[in-house]
Structure formats: structure tokens, C-alpha cells
Design a protein around this motif. Structure first.
Motif, short mmCIF file in Angstrom:
data_model
loop_
_atom_site.label_atom_id
_atom_site.label_comp_id
_atom_site.label_asym_id
_atom_site.label_seq_id
_atom_site.Cartn_x
_atom_site.Cartn_y
_atom_site.Cartn_z
N ARG A 6 4.21 -2.18 -0.27
CA ARG A 6 3.26 -2.13 -1.61
C ARG A 6 2.80 -1.45 -2.50
O ARG A 6 2.24 -0.61 -2.22
CB ARG A 6 1.53 -3.28 -2.11
CG ARG A 6 2.49 -4.87 -1.42
CD ARG A 6 2.91 -5.40 -2.07
NE ARG A 6 1.65 -5.91 -3.13
CZ ARG A 6 1.40 -7.22 -4.59
NH1 ARG A 6 3.07 -6.96 -4.31
NH2 ARG A 6 0.89 -7.40 -5.15
N THR B 114 -0.09 -0.35 -5.60
CA THR B 114 -1.04 -1.57 -6.19
C THR B 114 -1.74 -0.33 -6.82
O THR B 114 -2.82 0.70 -6.20
CB THR B 114 -2.22 -2.26 -5.26
OG1 THR B 114 -1.43 -3.23 -3.94
CG2 THR B 114 -3.04 -2.88 -5.48
N GLU C 254 -7.10 -3.42 -8.59
CA GLU C 254 -6.76 -4.59 -8.41
C GLU C 254 -6.75 -4.47 -6.47
O GLU C 254 -6.38 -5.90 -5.89
CB GLU C 254 -5.11 -4.86 -8.96
CG GLU C 254 -4.82 -4.53 -9.95
CD GLU C 254 -3.59 -4.91 -10.41
OE1 GLU C 254 -3.07 -4.63 -9.87
OE2 GLU C 254 -3.58 -4.72 -11.52
N GLU D 8 -6.12 -6.99 -3.65
CA GLU D 8 -5.48 -7.11 -2.68
C GLU D 8 -5.87 -7.15 -1.16
O GLU D 8 -5.02 -7.51 -0.81
CB GLU D 8 -4.69 -6.32 -3.05
CG GLU D 8 -3.20 -6.38 -2.82
CD GLU D 8 -1.95 -6.05 -2.69
OE1 GLU D 8 -1.19 -5.24 -2.83
OE2 GLU D 8 -2.39 -6.19 -4.34
#
Length: 313
Positions: A261, A263, A267, A271
């Protein structure tokens, strides 16, 4: 005495004199050159409000951003031997350590803490790039081992935020030996069945990338983070070819299967909570960090006009 000179003029000057501006009120974005007010930048977790460029975030601020309410307990790290090689370049290694400790207020380049993240107990280790470039030292090796042992003791997952330029040259082979030491610490977590999640921040390079920073069960990176072992110029000179655009950046590595990922920092906490609870086979997180609602008992059915006791006979 002149009344105008001695009284009127000083009074007017004091009313209209320029006030001194405190230092460090504004920060210039290194990507778009926008001037950002320090309080606005801090509230946005050191992310540029104009171009979303992720600026450095020190280790303590990072811990405060991921733990609930910014509350955490530091995990003690054993102190290693200071300057085992009696190293000296332009300065003594001991003098460089003193300067870095005075500048950052930290003992070395990694902090370890435990606490709750979205009501989920975790252990978190954070590398601080402002401390001698986050270089991997014997202290950093001790910190990773301490974090792994504490996670195993409490049965919690370990989350590690990496940010480093590689091994600390002033410790020579002692610094390089932290690569196998940290790898063993990660293996201890895997044998205990506990998740190990790595968040790679800008920059993560050198021996750190060649060891614990790339051994996570889940690999997450912040946008546009520089991640690699050798520098791009060294690679180009070695292979004699020009590297593709964006090489060694987080998005390029995501496209080529090196990351799971990429990110945004704002956020990231949500997560991580979702991933940790999934791997620990816990209930799904509740939006807004609220406890699960308590089911209300249905009231017993009653007649609208119950009969009085004497009429019921």
C-alpha cells in the motif's frame, strides 16, 4: 526639557513601533515553495496543505499521531557500549552523539512505545531521521529487539516506522551487525504468530532496507517516499543505463510489487487499525473510535389499558 521630544515622540513610537515576529512561525514547503503557518502544518501532520507533500515528522510526534489521545508508555531500551571503535573523523563520535542528543532531545535514532491505537493494543517502534540521519546503530538494534520482546511478552503486534540513511559508519561492523540481529528479532515475532507491519517513510535506504524494513507481513509506504538500497547515481554508474522516472519512489515500488500500500499520512492510523485487527482476528474497527453499541432489551408487551385487579377476577 522639551515636552514634545521627551514625551510625545516616544509615546507615538511605542504605539506604532514594529513588533518582533517570533521565529519558526512559517515553514517553506520543499516541493511547491508554499509558506505554511506552523500551527496549520502541525495540525495537518506536517503534510503540505497545498501540494500534499509529506514533510519529515519526528519520532515523538509520530507516536502521538498514532496512539489514542497521543498517550503512550515508552519501552526501555538497553544502552550499548558508547563508541566501541573510538572513531574520529572531523569530530569525535562521542561529540557527534552529544550534539544529536542535544538537538533532538532523544537518546538515539529509535523510540519504542506501547499503547492503544483505535482501542487496539500495539507496540510501535519509530526511527527518527533527525538523529544522525536515522542511522542504524547498536542502540537501534537493541531497540528493535526490545520492541519484539515486549510485543511477544504482551501478545501484541509490532508496527515499525522506518526512516534511515543506512548503517552508522562511526560504528563500523558493529552497526552492520544490527542487520542480522534485527532479522532474528523479526523471526521471533513470526514464530510467536504475531503480525509485523512496516511503514516506510522518506527516506528509507541502505542496510535498513536490506534488513528489517523489508521483512514485514504488510509493507506500507507514505506517498513519494524514497526507498532503496544503493543510490540512483551509483546504480546508473554500475549498470551503465539511465533509470526510469520515479525509480525508488513509493508509487514505482507499489506498481512493481515491492509494497502492499501507499497511504496518505492522515489516513494511515485508520488503515493500520484495520490491518492489525484483521491479522489479530479481532472484530472490525468501529468508525470514530466508539465502543460497540449495547443492544437494548425489547420491552415486554403490555396491554394499552390493563384491567384493574378486581375486574380481572
Amino acid at each position: 526639557m522639551n515636552w514634545i521630544t521627551n514625551y510625545v515622540r516616544p509615546t507615538i513610537n511605542s504605539l506604532f513601533s514594529r513588533r518582533e515576529m517570533p521565529e519558526n512561525l512559517w515553514t517553506k514547503c520543499t516541493e511547491c515553495n508554499t509558506m505554511l503557518f506552523h500551527r496549520e502544518l502541525s495540525d495537518n501532520l506536517n503534510v503540505c496543505t497545498n501540494c500534499n507533500h509529506h514533510m519529515p515528522l519526528d519520532a515523538r510526534a509520530r507516536l502521538q499521531s498514532v496512539f489514542d489521545g497521543g498517550v503512550f508508555v515508552e519501552v526501555p531500551v538497553p544502552d550499548p557500549i558508547i563508541d566501541p571503535l573510538s572513531f574520529r573523523d572531523q569530530k569525535k563520535y562521542t561529540d557527534r552523539l552529544k550534539e544529536a542528543r542535544k538537538k533532538t532531545g532523544e537518546q538515539d535514532a529509535m523510540l519504542v512505545a506501547e499503547g492503544d491505537m483505535g482501542r487496539t493494543p500495539v507496540v510501535v517502534a519509530v526511527q527518527d531521521f533527525s538523529f544522525m540521519g536515522g542511522s542504524m546503530s547498536m542502540y537501534v538494534g537493541n531497540a528493535i529487539i526490545a520492541a519484539a520482546e515486549r510485543a511477544i511478552e504482551l501478545g501484541r503486534p509490532l508496527i515499525l516506522f522506518s526512516a534511515a540513511g543506512g548503517a552508522r559508519m562511526q560504528e563500523g561492523i558493529m552497526g552492520l551487525m544490527q542487520m542480522p540481529r534485527s532479522t532474528i528479532a523479526v523471526q521471533m515475532l513470526k514464530e510467536a504468530g504475531l503480525p509485523y507491519i512496516v511503514v516506510l517513510t522518506h527516506p528509507t535506504t541502505g542496510g535498513v532496507t536490506a534488513s528489517y524494513a523489508m521483512l514485514g507481513d504488510v509493507q506500507i509506504a507514505e506517498p513519494n517516499a524514497l526507498i532503496g538500497f544503493a543510490g540512483a547515481r551509483v546504480i546508473e554508474q554500475t549498470i551503465g543505463e539511465q533509470l526510469p522516472e520515479g525509480f525508488q519512489r513509493a508509487e514505482y515500488l507499489l506498481d512493481h510489487g515491492m509494497l502492499d500500500r501507499v497511504t496518505h499520512r492522515k489516513e494511515l492510523k485508520d488503515e493500520l487499525i484495520t490491518i492489525v485487527r484483521l491479522l489479530m482476528k479481532m472484530d472490525a474497527p468501529i468508525k470514530g473510535d466508539l465502543p460497540a453499541p449495547t443492544p437494548e432489551k425489547e420491552p415486554a408487551l403490555q396491554l394499552e389499558d390493563p384491567l384493574p385487579p378486581e375486574d380481572a377476577k
